[in-house]
Motif scaffolding. Structure first.
Motif, PDB file in Angstrom:
ATOM      1  N   SER A  15       0.822  -1.217   0.000  1.00 50.78           N
ATOM      2  CA  SER A  15       0.000   0.000   0.000  1.00 50.78           C
ATOM      3  C   SER A  15       0.854   1.265   0.000  1.00 50.78           C
ATOM      4  O   SER A  15       0.380   2.332  -0.404  1.00 50.78           O
ATOM      5  N   MET A  16       2.110   1.173   0.435  1.00 50.58           N
ATOM      6  CA  MET A  16       2.993   2.335   0.411  1.00 50.58           C
ATOM      7  C   MET A  16       3.409   2.694  -1.009  1.00 50.58           C
ATOM      8  O   MET A  16       3.977   3.760  -1.242  1.00 50.58           O
ATOM      9  N   LEU A  17       3.119   1.823  -1.974  1.00 50.46           N
ATOM     10  CA  LEU A  17       3.420   2.111  -3.375  1.00 50.46           C
ATOM     11  C   LEU A  17       2.295   2.935  -4.016  1.00 50.46           C
ATOM     12  O   LEU A  17       2.081   2.869  -5.229  1.00 50.46           O
ATOM     13  N   SER A  18       1.581   3.668  -3.216  1.00 55.45           N
ATOM     14  CA  SER A  18       0.514   4.557  -3.675  1.00 55.45           C
ATOM     15  C   SER A  18       0.649   5.876  -2.929  1.00 55.45           C
ATOM     16  O   SER A  18       1.336   5.950  -1.911  1.00 55.45           O
ATOM     17  N   PRO A  19       0.004   6.949  -3.413  1.00 60.68           N
ATOM     18  CA  PRO A  19       0.040   8.207  -2.663  1.00 60.68           C
ATOM     19  C   PRO A  19      -0.587   8.024  -1.282  1.00 60.68           C
ATOM     20  O   PRO A  19      -1.461   7.192  -1.085  1.00 60.68           O
ATOM     21  N   GLY A  20      -0.112   8.789  -0.324  1.00 65.46           N
ATOM     22  CA  GLY A  20      -0.694   8.706   1.007  1.00 65.46           C
ATOM     23  C   GLY A  20       0.166   7.916   1.971  1.00 65.46           C
ATOM     24  O   GLY A  20       1.321   7.579   1.693  1.00 65.46           O
ATOM     25  N   ARG A  21      -0.439   7.552   3.108  1.00 66.55           N
ATOM     26  CA  ARG A  21       0.301   6.958   4.218  1.00 66.55           C
ATOM     27  C   ARG A  21       0.039   5.461   4.377  1.00 66.55           C
ATOM     28  O   ARG A  21       0.371   4.881   5.401  1.00 66.55           O
ATOM     29  N   GLY A  22      -0.560   4.843   3.385  1.00 68.77           N
ATOM     30  CA  GLY A  22      -0.738   3.398   3.450  1.00 68.77           C
ATOM     31  C   GLY A  22      -1.967   2.985   4.211  1.00 68.77           C
ATOM     32  O   GLY A  22      -2.720   3.808   4.740  1.00 68.77           O
ATOM     33  N   LEU A  23      -2.180   1.683   4.292  1.00 67.93           N
ATOM     34  CA  LEU A  23      -3.438   1.170   4.843  1.00 67.93           C
ATOM     35  C   LEU A  23      -3.570   1.369   6.343  1.00 67.93           C
ATOM     36  O   LEU A  23      -4.675   1.334   6.882  1.00 67.93           O
ATOM     37  N   ARG A  24      -2.466   1.546   7.050  1.00 69.37           N
ATOM     38  CA  ARG A  24      -2.563   1.824   8.490  1.00 69.37           C
ATOM     39  C   ARG A  24      -2.460   3.312   8.805  1.00 69.37           C
ATOM     40  O   ARG A  24      -2.686   3.714   9.941  1.00 69.37           O
ATOM     41  N   ARG A  25      -2.059   4.121   7.842  1.00 72.05           N
ATOM     42  CA  ARG A  25      -1.843   5.545   8.044  1.00 72.05           C
ATOM     43  C   ARG A  25      -0.866   5.798   9.184  1.00 72.05           C
ATOM     44  O   ARG A  25      -1.026   6.728   9.988  1.00 72.05           O
ATOM     45  N   ALA A  26       0.145   4.970   9.261  1.00 74.85           N
ATOM     46  CA  ALA A  26       1.130   5.085  10.336  1.00 74.85           C
ATOM     47  C   ALA A  26       2.225   6.083   9.952  1.00 74.85           C
ATOM     48  O   ALA A  26       2.441   6.379   8.783  1.00 74.85           O
ATOM     49  N   ALA A  27       2.917   6.583  10.969  1.00 73.28           N
ATOM     50  CA  ALA A  27       4.057   7.460  10.729  1.00 73.28           C
ATOM     51  C   ALA A  27       5.190   6.644  10.118  1.00 73.28           C
ATOM     52  O   ALA A  27       5.399   5.482  10.476  1.00 73.28           O
ATOM     53  N   LEU A  28       5.918   7.242   9.202  1.00 71.75           N
ATOM     54  CA  LEU A  28       6.976   6.521   8.500  1.00 71.75           C
ATOM     55  C   LEU A  28       8.028   5.910   9.432  1.00 71.75           C
ATOM     56  O   LEU A  28       8.437   4.760   9.231  1.00 71.75           O
ATOM     57  N   PRO A  29       8.518   6.625  10.470  1.00 73.74           N
ATOM     58  CA  PRO A  29       9.548   6.027  11.332  1.00 73.74           C
ATOM     59  C   PRO A  29       9.090   4.731  11.999  1.00 73.74           C
ATOM     60  O   PRO A  29       9.913   3.851  12.275  1.00 73.74           O
ATOM     61  N   ILE A  30       7.783   4.594  12.251  1.00 75.84           N
ATOM     62  CA  ILE A  30       7.272   3.385  12.895  1.00 75.84           C
ATOM     63  C   ILE A  30       7.401   2.169  11.985  1.00 75.84           C
ATOM     64  O   ILE A  30       7.510   1.027  12.451  1.00 75.84           O
ATOM     65  N   MET A  31       7.412   2.391  10.675  1.00 70.84           N
ATOM     66  CA  MET A  31       7.464   1.275   9.738  1.00 70.84           C
ATOM     67  C   MET A  31       8.847   0.639   9.662  1.00 70.84           C
ATOM     68  O   MET A  31       8.977  -0.505   9.227  1.00 70.84           O
ATOM     69  N   ALA A  32       9.861   1.361  10.042  1.00 70.05           N
ATOM     70  CA  ALA A  32      11.218   0.805  10.015  1.00 70.05           C
ATOM     71  C   ALA A  32      11.376  -0.235  11.125  1.00 70.05           C
ATOM     72  O   ALA A  32      10.915  -0.043  12.250  1.00 70.05           O
ATOM     73  N   ARG A  33      12.038  -1.333  10.805  1.00 73.35           N
ATOM     74  CA  ARG A  33      12.234  -2.433  11.757  1.00 73.35           C
ATOM     75  C   ARG A  33      12.981  -1.933  12.990  1.00 73.35           C
ATOM     76  O   ARG A  33      13.973  -1.210  12.881  1.00 73.35           O
ATOM     77  N   GLU A  34      12.489  -2.336  14.149  1.00 71.96           N
ATOM     78  CA  GLU A  34      13.042  -1.827  15.407  1.00 71.96           C
ATOM     79  C   GLU A  34      14.528  -2.142  15.549  1.00 71.96           C
ATOM     80  O   GLU A  34      15.302  -1.342  16.045  1.00 71.96           O
ATOM     81  N   GLN A  35      14.941  -3.329  15.146  1.00 66.20           N
ATOM     82  CA  GLN A  35      16.351  -3.716  15.278  1.00 66.20           C
ATOM     83  C   GLN A  35      17.167  -3.349  14.043  1.00 66.20           C
ATOM     84  O   GLN A  35      18.334  -3.720  13.934  1.00 66.20           O
ATOM     85  N   GLY A  36      16.552  -2.631  13.104  1.00 62.81           N
ATOM     86  CA  GLY A  36      17.232  -2.288  11.868  1.00 62.81           C
ATOM     87  C   GLY A  36      18.002  -0.988  11.958  1.00 62.81           C
ATOM     88  O   GLY A  36      18.109  -0.371  13.022  1.00 62.81           O
ATOM     89  N   PRO A  37      18.519  -0.510  10.830  1.00 65.52           N
ATOM     90  CA  PRO A  37      19.342   0.708  10.813  1.00 65.52           C
ATOM     91  C   PRO A  37      18.548   2.000  10.931  1.00 65.52           C
ATOM     92  O   PRO A  37      19.141   3.066  11.065  1.00 65.52           O
ATOM     93  N   GLY A  38      17.221   1.928  10.846  1.00 67.05           N
ATOM     94  CA  GLY A  38      16.409   3.132  10.998  1.00 67.05           C
ATOM     95  C   GLY A  38      15.639   3.535   9.761  1.00 67.05           C
ATOM     96  O   GLY A  38      14.829   4.453   9.809  1.00 67.05           O
ATOM     97  N   GLY A  39      15.871   2.858   8.640  1.00 67.94           N
ATOM     98  CA  GLY A  39      15.134   3.125   7.414  1.00 67.94           C
ATOM     99  C   GLY A  39      14.576   1.825   6.854  1.00 67.94           C
ATOM    100  O   GLY A  39      14.799   0.746   7.408  1.00 67.94           O
ATOM    101  N   PHE A  40      13.816   1.912   5.777  1.00 64.33           N
ATOM    102  CA  PHE A  40      13.265   0.710   5.150  1.00 64.33           C
ATOM    103  C   PHE A  40      13.144   0.929   3.652  1.00 64.33           C
ATOM    104  O   PHE A  40      13.191   2.070   3.158  1.00 64.33           O
ATOM    105  N   THR A  41      12.987  -0.163   2.911  1.00 68.17           N
ATOM    106  CA  THR A  41      12.715  -0.077   1.480  1.00 68.17           C
ATOM    107  C   THR A  41      11.651  -1.103   1.103  1.00 68.17           C
ATOM    108  O   THR A  41      11.583  -2.194   1.680  1.00 68.17           O
ATOM    109  N   VAL A  42      10.823  -0.713   0.155  1.00 70.49           N
ATOM    110  CA  VAL A  42       9.836  -1.601  -0.446  1.00 70.49           C
ATOM    111  C   VAL A  42      10.035  -1.515  -1.951  1.00 70.49           C
ATOM    112  O   VAL A  42       9.989  -0.417  -2.518  1.00 70.49           O
ATOM    113  N   PHE A  43      10.269  -2.653  -2.577  1.00 66.63           N
ATOM    114  CA  PHE A  43      10.514  -2.692  -4.019  1.00 66.63           C
ATOM    115  C   PHE A  43       9.509  -3.624  -4.676  1.00 66.63           C
ATOM    116  O   PHE A  43       9.225  -4.717  -4.165  1.00 66.63           O
ATOM    117  N   ALA A  44       8.956  -3.193  -5.809  1.00 67.70           N
ATOM    118  CA  ALA A  44       8.026  -4.037  -6.556  1.00 67.70           C
ATOM    119  C   ALA A  44       8.343  -3.960  -8.037  1.00 67.70           C
ATOM    120  O   ALA A  44       8.597  -2.872  -8.568  1.00 67.70           O
TER     121      ALA A  44
END
Length: 350
Positions: A44-73
């Motif tokens: 759903s992030m591959l569309s305009p807007g905040r996705g199906l949960r309307r969550a803040a972007l920082p929350i989507m990054a994995r907690e144990q990760g480097p702080g960012g994320f990527t979605v590729f299709a």
């Protein structure tokens, strides 16, 4: 429109997830907490807007990760990517075929629609959720709607700043912003009304069967004529200043839905009837997008079997199967999806 490959990196609970998909059904099963809805949210992030949960972007990054994320299709020859950098975790980056792009440009390449269990409350909550629902439908059939909506919101925010400023602003600033709001706002209202007309025409052709047939109408939002909307906004300037916000415009509209057979508002229908009406709207919309764009939108159906009896489930699968396109579904167990299991891409998440 078909996603052939989906890759998530440091998104929610997925450090790395790669899914090879195909046209038709893609079924994600696994226990609660396995990250099934997270996969749909990533798409759903591959569309305009905040996705199906309307969550803040920082929350989507994995907690144990480097702080960012990527979605590729991958969609045929087109590659879409969204994500965030650890240095700017609240900024959505978009790339289309390796070139930097805006989020609104995603609507030109991919049409998405989703249903989640939280949307079962759509008819009993406030108007803002129904506006977002209607606008997501409109983005998919009319990609320019995303850009127009962003421009309207930007002009309205600037006007609201003037309304709440300590010192009175130059009236010419109001005039310029209100002209922009009227032009963009009228286009928004017209696009919404056009879509509702298209959906209503299709829904009228459906008989009252397993899916409760909904009647749709748009309430409020101002005129679809720029000059008339401009006059209304200017006339409301004094009241808006007292309220500290803009009180007239498409940001105040509401989508009204009624159960056709019972002639009652959707908010007074049962949970199963409400879900059936939502499904009826989404399926009619998918048909409208297919006709308008020549490609069927991708559907994301989270826990779609919930609140549907066996008759409605089988009717849903049969209709989805007959229309074609790609449909992503989730469930804790594969059993409810037995009618389509033999031809679905089945991904089991641990």
């Amino acid at each position: 429109m078909t996603i052939s490959r989906l890759t998530l990196t440091d998104f929610r609970n997925h450090a790395q997830l790669d899914i090879a998909a195909a046209p038709g059904f893609v079924l994600l099963t696994g226990p609660n907490g396995a990250g099934k809805t997270n996969v749909l949210e990533a798409i759903s992030m591959l569309s305009p807007g905040r996705g199906l949960r309307r969550a803040a972007l920082p929350i989507m990054a994995r907690e144990q990760g480097p702080g960012g994320f990527t979605v590729f299709a991958q969609l045929g020859d087109t590659a879409l990517g969204v994500g965030t950098d650890p240095a700017a975790p609240d900024r959505k980056r978009v790339r289309i075929n390796e070139a930097t792009a805006t989020a609104s440009a995603l609507a030109e390449w991919l049409s998405l629609m989703w249903l989640t269990p939280a949307m079962d409350r759509l008819f009993t909550e406030g108007a803002s959720a129904r506006r977002r629902f209607l606008d997501r439908l409109t983005y998919a059939s009319q990609p320019d709607h995303a850009r127009t909506s962003a421009r309207y919101e930007r002009s309205m925010r600037e006007r609201n700043r003037l309304l709440t400023a300590d010192e009175p602003a130059d009236p010419r600033w109001y005039d310029a912003l209100e002209r922009q709001m009227a032009d963009h706002g009228a286009a928004i209202s017209l696009a919404r009304q056009t879509l509702i007309g298209q959906l209503s025409e299709r829904l009228e052709q459906e008989h009252d069967g397993p899916f409760a047939r909904p009647l749709l109408a748009l309430k409020g939002g101002g005129s679809a004529t720029p000059d008339a909307l401009l006059d209304a906004i200017r006339a409301s300037r004094h009241m808006d200043r007292a309220a500290g916000r803009t009180l007239i415009g498409p940001h105040r509209a509401d989508l009204l839905v009624r159960h056709a057979a019972k002639d009652i508002g959707a908010e007074f229908s049962s949970t199963g009837e409400q879900k059936a009406m939502l499904l009826a709207i989404v399926l009619a919309h998918a048909d409208a997008v297919t006709e308008a764009r020549g490609a069927r939108p991708i559907l994301l159906l989270d826990e779609v079997a919930a609140h549907l009896d066996p008759v409605r489930r089988e009717a849903l699968f049969a209709r989805l199967d007959s229309r074609g396109g790609q449909v992503w579904m989730t469930g804790t167990e594969p059993a409810p999806f037995h009618p389509v299991l033999d031809r679905a891409v089945h991904v089991r998440l641990p």
